[in-house]
Write an enzyme that holds these catalytic residues in place. Sequence first.
Site, PDB file in Angstrom:
ATOM      1  N   ASP A  40      -6.573  70.587  -3.515  1.00 15.74           N
ATOM      2  CA  ASP A  40      -6.506  71.725  -4.788  1.00 15.74           C
ATOM      3  C   ASP A  40      -6.069  71.962  -5.384  1.00 15.74           C
ATOM      4  O   ASP A  40      -5.487  72.397  -6.870  1.00 15.74           O
ATOM      5  CB  ASP A  40      -7.659  72.530  -4.015  1.00 15.74           C
ATOM      6  N   GLN A  66       1.326   6.893  -6.893  1.00 15.63           N
ATOM      7  CA  GLN A  66       0.219   7.676  -7.492  1.00 15.63           C
ATOM      8  C   GLN A  66       0.976   8.823  -6.946  1.00 15.63           C
ATOM      9  O   GLN A  66       1.045   9.839  -7.534  1.00 15.63           O
ATOM     10  CB  GLN A  66      -1.041   7.122  -6.478  1.00 15.63           C
ATOM     11  N   MET A  96       3.007   6.274  -2.799  1.00  9.60           N
ATOM     12  CA  MET A  96       4.479   6.928  -3.676  1.00  9.60           C
ATOM     13  C   MET A  96       4.229   6.938  -4.886  1.00  9.60           C
ATOM     14  O   MET A  96       4.529   7.483  -5.647  1.00  9.60           O
ATOM     15  CB  MET A  96       5.340   6.118  -3.002  1.00  9.60           C
ATOM     16  N   HIS A 136     -15.613  77.645  -2.564  1.00 12.16           N
ATOM     17  CA  HIS A 136     -15.057  76.754  -3.855  1.00 12.16           C
ATOM     18  C   HIS A 136     -16.528  77.145  -5.217  1.00 12.16           C
ATOM     19  O   HIS A 136     -16.751  77.524  -5.667  1.00 12.16           O
ATOM     20  CB  HIS A 136     -14.976  74.996  -3.156  1.00 12.16           C
ATOM     21  N   ILE A 150       0.599  -1.391   0.516  1.00 12.17           N
ATOM     22  CA  ILE A 150      -0.007  -0.055   0.403  1.00 12.17           C
ATOM     23  C   ILE A 150       1.090   1.647   0.131  1.00 12.17           C
ATOM     24  O   ILE A 150       0.218   1.725  -0.506  1.00 12.17           O
ATOM     25  CB  ILE A 150      -0.704  -0.067   1.616  1.00 12.17           C
ATOM     26  N   HIS A 201     -14.625  77.296   3.470  1.00 13.48           N
ATOM     27  CA  HIS A 201     -13.488  76.506   2.222  1.00 13.48           C
ATOM     28  C   HIS A 201     -14.147  75.643   1.565  1.00 13.48           C
ATOM     29  O   HIS A 201     -14.002  76.662   0.414  1.00 13.48           O
ATOM     30  CB  HIS A 201     -12.398  75.325   2.862  1.00 13.48           C
ATOM     31  N   GLU A 202     -15.415  75.587   1.557  1.00 10.06           N
ATOM     32  CA  GLU A 202     -16.089  74.274   0.937  1.00 10.06           C
ATOM     33  C   GLU A 202     -17.360  75.866   0.049  1.00 10.06           C
ATOM     34  O   GLU A 202     -17.240  75.682  -0.854  1.00 10.06           O
ATOM     35  CB  GLU A 202     -17.374  73.600   1.267  1.00 10.06           C
TER      36      GLU A 202
END
Length: 670
Positions: free
Chosen positions: A511, A143, A141, A439, A136, A435-436
């Site tokens: 930016d 295989q 081995m 823009h 076996i 800041h915004e």
Amino acid sequence: MKKINFKAIIPYIVIPLAFLLCIVYYSTMGDATRTKTEYYQVVNMFRNNEVSEYKLNLSSGMLEYKKVGDKTTYKYTVPNVSLFVEDVHEYLVAYNMENPDKQVKMDYVSGSANSWWVSLLPTVAVMVLLSVVMFIMFKKMNQTVQSENNKTLSFGKARYRKNDETKNKTTFDDVAGADEEKEDLEEIVEFLKNPKSFTALGARIPKGVLLVGPPGTGKTLLARAVAGEANVPFFSISGSDFVEMYVGVGASRVRDLFGEAKKNSPSIVFIDEIDAVGRHRGAGMGGGHDEREQTLNQLLVEMDGFGENEGVIVMAATNRPDILDPALLRPGRFDRQITVNYPDLKGREEILKVHAKKKPLGPDVKLRDIAGATVGFTGADLENLLNEAALLAARRKLKAITMKEIEEATMKVVVGTEKKSHKISERDKKITAYHEAGHAVSSYYLENRDPVTHISIVPRGMAGGFTMYQPEKDEMHLMKSRMLDDIVGLLGGRVAEKLIFNDISTGASNDIERASQVARKMVTKYGMSEKLGPIAFGQGNDEVFLGKDYNHMRDYSESVASQIDQEVEEIILNAYNRTEKILTEHIDKLHKVAKELVKREKLTGEEFEKLMNGEELPEVFAEEEKTEDEKAESIQAENDAPVDVKLSENTESTQTADGPDNENDTLKKE
């Protein structure tokens, strides 16, 4: 935890156990047979009255006896039974008669003649067991070795995926917003269905079709649709699957792939991300012996070696056609290129219909409006948008997707997830608000402006706040005046900080970076500099291609480089001055918008327009904080009334169409 393979460890347990049994067995056998005992010594023991009892097998001659005062059973094989009986029996009979208290127990057994081999049965059994176990082990081995050999032999096999199923196949009906691209591919389908109609007229169908376009525009879907329409096997593989660290493996996989395609002809071979293997030769650091170049050479040979009637079409997709080897693009190989670009307004609407077919939509959802608000979205982006909206609706336990979920999903896809739990100090909130507002207000007074749709100072993704614009239409070309106005809008946040706080923060870094990129492209790429004229500088250096540009020298002098820097600086400074002038003249609007942002944290486009027109917004009353579950319950209560749910019409799957230039950023955010 790794699972233990008990079958693999059984031989390592059985073999030592078998040897142990053998040792135990032989160690328990009688010592008389293991020592060199002569016949006369045995007879003398009997004559000297040293034996207390014995048993003799008259057939086999096996003698088992015990000594006086010793319980151990000794074994000895008598060479001549008759002689032993004559020498011992009569003497013992006389001894027993004279000593009735110390008689020797005598027992004679008439066993079969072949009983000697019975004693060998345990040994034979152990040997058989060992033989079976060894068989076996050797088989296993063998295989394992064969499996390793198979892996070694299959190392050069192509790792393609074959799709020739008739069920759930992709067709042109599943591709939305790509009418022109589908028309170009109709010829390929007709050739695969009926090649004789082309060859009879002496026509040669393109051997290779290269699909070029940005990621997510549906190049792979189009290739699958061609295979589905023609009902032929579809072999798909990635360009990176060819390349290995071992020399020659890639070329072997190319041969295997095209060999399988020829066996199943007519068929389609689709190579995704072909730039991984089709890059310009001579660009690698390994010269002509580079493994990738050998793979490319084999690919060129296979594509050029097709006969006219072999029925194998090669399709490939890439978003970097500029780095492909010229030999790959010549007639006879990839001699047809189909550009799969961003979808236009009509294409986006069709794509949305496809993806929304199985999604319940509320009565306020208009796919046309969504398509208009998603300029520059690819088919993959639109599918992700509707999926995010569906997830939001499911979390809120709604029965249908409403426009509110779609708007929130749009901001989530473009900007990122809102960080509501992030605590912001009043100082940071005020800086972000101005800041915004800078823009939004600076962009409002520009000639080339897009309407503001959302302003927020709530952190999302990597941004501390954002201002979102919605382009009113798809634009194929950008004018110089538009680009200059875009720079003014980008600098609005930095200028507002300087005017209000007489100081600047790090919030404008992105930016400034984007404004500088736009200005430099105007000078070096688009020839928009009045001083330097319509000349392009540094062509092909936008992205460094290691190897091809390794020894590439700058195609302009140091003095020209200095002039380019001066021109870029002048564009930025002029835009900065324009921005400063706009915000100074409308400082009241800046304060008004910023104060409302501090108070509300978010403004819609309609609210911003009211503020810019001098109108006042309704007062905001503080609400008690609610948990997510309470908010979901309140939303569910609002939507418990029957909803007129509609399912969008049209077909099932995705993608693409022609659209604006790649330089056009769509939903802008700062």
